[in-house]
Design a protein around this motif. Sequence first.
Motif, PDB file in Angstrom:
ATOM      1  N   LEU A   1       0.842  -1.176   0.000  1.00  0.00           N
ATOM      2  CA  LEU A   1       0.000   0.000   0.000  1.00  0.00           C
ATOM      3  C   LEU A   1       0.889   1.241   0.000  1.00  0.00           C
ATOM      4  O   LEU A   1       2.068   1.158   0.355  1.00  0.00           O
ATOM      5  CB  LEU A   1      -0.894  -0.009   1.249  1.00  0.00           C
ATOM      6  N   PRO A   2       0.335   2.386  -0.368  1.00  0.00           N
ATOM      7  CA  PRO A   2       1.121   3.614  -0.275  1.00  0.00           C
ATOM      8  C   PRO A   2       1.630   3.794   1.157  1.00  0.00           C
ATOM      9  O   PRO A   2       0.931   3.406   2.104  1.00  0.00           O
ATOM     10  CB  PRO A   2       0.116   4.709  -0.622  1.00  0.00           C
ATOM     11  N   ASN A   3       2.826   4.305   1.303  1.00  0.00           N
ATOM     12  CA  ASN A   3       3.393   4.596   2.622  1.00  0.00           C
ATOM     13  C   ASN A   3       3.909   3.381   3.392  1.00  0.00           C
ATOM     14  O   ASN A   3       4.316   3.508   4.538  1.00  0.00           O
ATOM     15  CB  ASN A   3       2.385   5.311   3.526  1.00  0.00           C
TER      16      ASN A   3
ATOM     17  N   GLY B   1       6.499   1.819   2.913  1.00  0.00           N
ATOM     18  CA  GLY B   1       7.952   1.943   3.066  1.00  0.00           C
ATOM     19  C   GLY B   1       8.730   1.235   1.962  1.00  0.00           C
ATOM     20  O   GLY B   1       9.901   0.891   2.134  1.00  0.00           O
TER      21      GLY B   1
ATOM     22  N   SER C   1       9.863   2.373  -0.936  1.00  0.00           N
ATOM     23  CA  SER C   1      11.007   3.138  -1.448  1.00  0.00           C
ATOM     24  C   SER C   1      12.115   3.211  -0.392  1.00  0.00           C
ATOM     25  O   SER C   1      13.302   3.158  -0.718  1.00  0.00           O
ATOM     26  CB  SER C   1      10.568   4.538  -1.867  1.00  0.00           C
ATOM     27  N   THR C   2      11.703   3.314   0.864  1.00  0.00           N
ATOM     28  CA  THR C   2      12.693   3.318   1.947  1.00  0.00           C
ATOM     29  C   THR C   2      13.453   1.993   1.938  1.00  0.00           C
ATOM     30  O   THR C   2      14.676   1.961   2.080  1.00  0.00           O
ATOM     31  CB  THR C   2      11.984   3.491   3.317  1.00  0.00           C
TER      32      THR C   2
ATOM     33  N   ILE D   1      11.293   9.601  -0.975  1.00  0.00           N
ATOM     34  CA  ILE D   1      10.609   8.968   0.158  1.00  0.00           C
ATOM     35  C   ILE D   1       9.881  10.070   0.895  1.00  0.00           C
ATOM     36  O   ILE D   1      10.448  11.123   1.147  1.00  0.00           O
ATOM     37  CB  ILE D   1      11.655   8.344   1.114  1.00  0.00           C
TER      38      ILE D   1
ATOM     39  N   ASP E   1       6.299  11.091   3.681  1.00  0.00           N
ATOM     40  CA  ASP E   1       5.241  10.638   4.554  1.00  0.00           C
ATOM     41  C   ASP E   1       3.865  10.896   3.972  1.00  0.00           C
ATOM     42  O   ASP E   1       2.943  11.213   4.697  1.00  0.00           O
ATOM     43  CB  ASP E   1       5.401  11.368   5.900  1.00  0.00           C
ATOM     44  N   TYR E   2       3.738  10.880   2.687  1.00  0.00           N
ATOM     45  CA  TYR E   2       2.382  10.960   2.126  1.00  0.00           C
ATOM     46  C   TYR E   2       2.230   9.896   1.046  1.00  0.00           C
ATOM     47  O   TYR E   2       3.218   9.464   0.454  1.00  0.00           O
ATOM     48  CB  TYR E   2       2.061  12.366   1.610  1.00  0.00           C
ATOM     49  N   PRO E   3       0.986   9.456   0.834  1.00  0.00           N
ATOM     50  CA  PRO E   3       0.785   8.378  -0.134  1.00  0.00           C
ATOM     51  C   PRO E   3       1.098   8.831  -1.555  1.00  0.00           C
ATOM     52  O   PRO E   3       1.052  10.022  -1.843  1.00  0.00           O
ATOM     53  CB  PRO E   3      -0.694   8.031  -0.004  1.00  0.00           C
ATOM     54  N   PHE E   4       1.431   7.866  -2.389  1.00  0.00           N
ATOM     55  CA  PHE E   4       1.746   8.112  -3.808  1.00  0.00           C
ATOM     56  C   PHE E   4       2.935   9.039  -3.990  1.00  0.00           C
ATOM     57  O   PHE E   4       2.939   9.933  -4.808  1.00  0.00           O
ATOM     58  CB  PHE E   4       0.517   8.633  -4.567  1.00  0.00           C
ATOM     59  N   THR E   5       3.934   8.810  -3.153  1.00  0.00           N
ATOM     60  CA  THR E   5       5.194   9.522  -3.350  1.00  0.00           C
ATOM     61  C   THR E   5       5.848   8.992  -4.618  1.00  0.00           C
ATOM     62  O   THR E   5       6.373   9.746  -5.425  1.00  0.00           O
ATOM     63  CB  THR E   5       6.119   9.268  -2.144  1.00  0.00           C
TER      64      THR E   5
ATOM     65  N   GLY F   1       2.338   2.715  -4.898  1.00  0.00           N
ATOM     66  CA  GLY F   1       1.469   1.982  -3.974  1.00  0.00           C
ATOM     67  C   GLY F   1       0.146   1.595  -4.612  1.00  0.00           C
ATOM     68  O   GLY F   1      -0.353   2.246  -5.526  1.00  0.00           O
TER      69      GLY F   1
ATOM     70  N   ASN G   1       6.972  -4.259   7.832  1.00  0.00           N
ATOM     71  CA  ASN G   1       7.920  -3.154   8.023  1.00  0.00           C
ATOM     72  C   ASN G   1       7.533  -2.272   9.219  1.00  0.00           C
ATOM     73  O   ASN G   1       6.467  -2.411   9.787  1.00  0.00           O
ATOM     74  CB  ASN G   1       7.950  -2.334   6.722  1.00  0.00           C
ATOM     75  N   LYS G   2       8.429  -1.374   9.527  1.00  0.00           N
ATOM     76  CA  LYS G   2       8.260  -0.348  10.582  1.00  0.00           C
ATOM     77  C   LYS G   2       8.235  -0.974  11.976  1.00  0.00           C
ATOM     78  O   LYS G   2       7.504  -0.505  12.862  1.00  0.00           O
ATOM     79  CB  LYS G   2       7.002   0.516  10.338  1.00  0.00           C
TER      80      LYS G   2
ATOM     81  N   ASP H   1      10.332  -0.777  14.172  1.00  0.00           N
ATOM     82  CA  ASP H   1      10.939   0.110  15.181  1.00  0.00           C
ATOM     83  C   ASP H   1       9.877   0.913  15.941  1.00  0.00           C
ATOM     84  O   ASP H   1      10.133   1.426  17.023  1.00  0.00           O
ATOM     85  CB  ASP H   1      11.926   1.065  14.496  1.00  0.00           C
TER      86      ASP H   1
HETATM   87  N1  LIG Z   1       9.392   4.420  11.562  1.00  0.00           N
HETATM   88  C1  LIG Z   1       9.555   3.962  10.345  1.00  0.00           C
HETATM   89  N2  LIG Z   1       9.174   4.686   9.301  1.00  0.00           N
HETATM   90  C2  LIG Z   1       9.363   4.183   8.052  1.00  0.00           C
HETATM   91  C3  LIG Z   1       9.959   2.918   7.841  1.00  0.00           C
HETATM   92  N3  LIG Z   1      10.000   2.691   6.518  1.00  0.00           N
HETATM   93  C4  LIG Z   1       9.462   3.786   5.929  1.00  0.00           C
HETATM   94  N4  LIG Z   1       9.076   4.687   6.848  1.00  0.00           N
HETATM   95  C5  LIG Z   1       8.441   5.974   6.612  1.00  0.00           C
HETATM   96  O1  LIG Z   1       7.195   5.783   5.958  1.00  0.00           O
HETATM   97  C6  LIG Z   1       6.930   6.851   5.055  1.00  0.00           C
HETATM   98  C7  LIG Z   1       6.657   6.284   3.680  1.00  0.00           C
HETATM   99  O2  LIG Z   1       7.850   5.723   3.158  1.00  0.00           O
HETATM  100  P1  LIG Z   1       8.064   5.455   1.609  1.00  0.00           P
HETATM  101  O3  LIG Z   1       9.308   4.654   1.498  1.00  0.00           O
HETATM  102  O4  LIG Z   1       7.981   6.726   0.843  1.00  0.00           O
HETATM  103  O5  LIG Z   1       6.784   4.570   1.315  1.00  0.00           O
HETATM  104  P2  LIG Z   1       6.294   3.931  -0.070  1.00  0.00           P
HETATM  105  O6  LIG Z   1       5.741   2.606   0.249  1.00  0.00           O
HETATM  106  O7  LIG Z   1       7.385   3.998  -1.065  1.00  0.00           O
HETATM  107  O8  LIG Z   1       5.135   4.925  -0.458  1.00  0.00           O
HETATM  108  P3  LIG Z   1       4.485   5.241  -1.901  1.00  0.00           P
HETATM  109  O9  LIG Z   1       5.613   5.558  -2.813  1.00  0.00           O
HETATM  110  O10 LIG Z   1       3.611   6.396  -1.640  1.00  0.00           O
HETATM  111  O11 LIG Z   1       3.730   4.023  -2.295  1.00  0.00           O
HETATM  112  C8  LIG Z   1       8.141   7.755   5.097  1.00  0.00           C
HETATM  113  O12 LIG Z   1       7.878   8.817   5.973  1.00  0.00           O
HETATM  114  C9  LIG Z   1       9.233   6.858   5.660  1.00  0.00           C
HETATM  115  O13 LIG Z   1      10.223   7.586   6.361  1.00  0.00           O
HETATM  116  C10 LIG Z   1      10.353   2.168   8.999  1.00  0.00           C
HETATM  117  O14 LIG Z   1      10.892   1.046   8.920  1.00  0.00           O
HETATM  118  N5  LIG Z   1      10.128   2.726  10.195  1.00  0.00           N
END
Ligand SMILES: Nc1nc2c(ncn2[C@@H]2O[C@H](COP(=O)(O)OP(=O)(O)OP(=O)(O)O)[C@@H](O)[C@H]2O)c(=O)[nH]1
Length: 341
Positions: free
Chosen positions: A167-169, A171, A173-174, A186, A188-192, A216, A282-283, A285
């Motif tokens: 899903l969007p967000n 993580g 891309s992270t 990267i 904190d909003y969807p569809f980055t 996402g 993920n996430k 932490d």
């Molecule tokens: N605390 C925490 N935040 C995370 C982690 N992984 C990603 N984030 C945060 O989650 C948010 C979204 O991360 P992205 O990597 O842009 O997410 P994405 O899935 O690529 O999102 P879209 O491109 O919108 O689909 C960012 O603010 C990241 O810093 C994690 O392991 N822990």
Amino acid sequence: MKFFDEAKIFVRSGDGGNGCLSFRREKFKPRGGPDGGNGGKGGDILITASAQCQTLQDYHFRQHFKAPKGAHGQGNDRNGRKGPDIRLIVPLGTLVREAETGQILADLITEGQTFAVAQGGRGGKGNKHFATATHRTPRFAQKGEPGTEVWLFLELKVLAHIGLVGLPNAGKSTLLSRLSAAKPKISDYPFTTLTPNLGILENNHGQRLTIADIPGIIAGASQGAGLGLKFLKHIERTQVLVFLLDGSLKGEEPYLSYQTLVKEMEAYDPALLAKPRLVVVNKMDLPSSKDNFKRVQNNLKKLRLDAIFISAKTGEGIPLLINYLFMAIETRDHEESKRID
Ligand SMILES: Nc1nc2c(ncn2[C@@H]2O[C@H](COP(=O)(O)OP(=O)(O)OP(=O)(O)O)[C@@H](O)[C@H]2O)c(=O)[nH]1
Ligand SMILES: [Mg+2]
């Protein structure tokens, strides 16, 4: 920037040069034999895949390609030169279709793989060619064949070993930036992520995997919600899919997000679900992920799914994930070779 993954172009190969009608002229020999040379072949249009080329962007600026003609034959037995070929460079993973029928003409996957999409016209024969013992002075020569023309539809389907879906967000891309040197956007909003990102993961043995991070997916995407599912074509060719779930979502949400992904992907193409998949939460932490850990694990167990728990942010669980990714690809390669045997 828009990711240029489609283009429509027009190509025309070169006409063949005409054959020449000529007779030898020498002093004291009033009736010299035929000496008209052949026309040269027209230039071909070739399409070659190369890793140096990343997108089909160039073909939005220029859409028409015509190869030069072959030179005409000349007297004194001189054949015309072949027209030079035109080579179009496209990214690895480019499908070439005939625009009118949609028929696939070529699928260019490997470095340097080349497809001659339009052969130059043949050169015409000069009159010398037609001379025989009984017909020594042919007074005709052949015209060159015209080149061929066609509208093509080029479509890039990214080639990667591993596709990240979520899903969007979640993580994605992270995680890509954690696993590779890629620097995707990267936030904190969807569809980055609006266009696919590619990264290369290398292990200690120098083995490499390519990973694709795509936009996402949300519920209803198959009906066009969010960015729709068009970009899923970029994971059609991956070998293994990573379903990335946000473990910090409350209650049943991480599990429901998994269900959403499966449902939407199935609507796009059930074959996607036949690929080996790895569920990654993920996430981890974040405190809410820790509180939710047992529930997420149990929910996934009910589906007989094993999951890997990571934090793309802190790196927790990443070495284990890397091992799994290489293992998944190796197992798949192994099974693939068994099937071929
Ligand atoms: N605390 C925490 N935040 C995370 C982690 N992984 C990603 N984030 C945060 O989650 C948010 C979204 O991360 P992205 O990597 O842009 O997410 P994405 O899935 O690529 O999102 P879209 O491109 O919108 O689909 C960012 O603010 C990241 O810093 C994690 O392991 N822990
Ligand atoms: Mg992203």
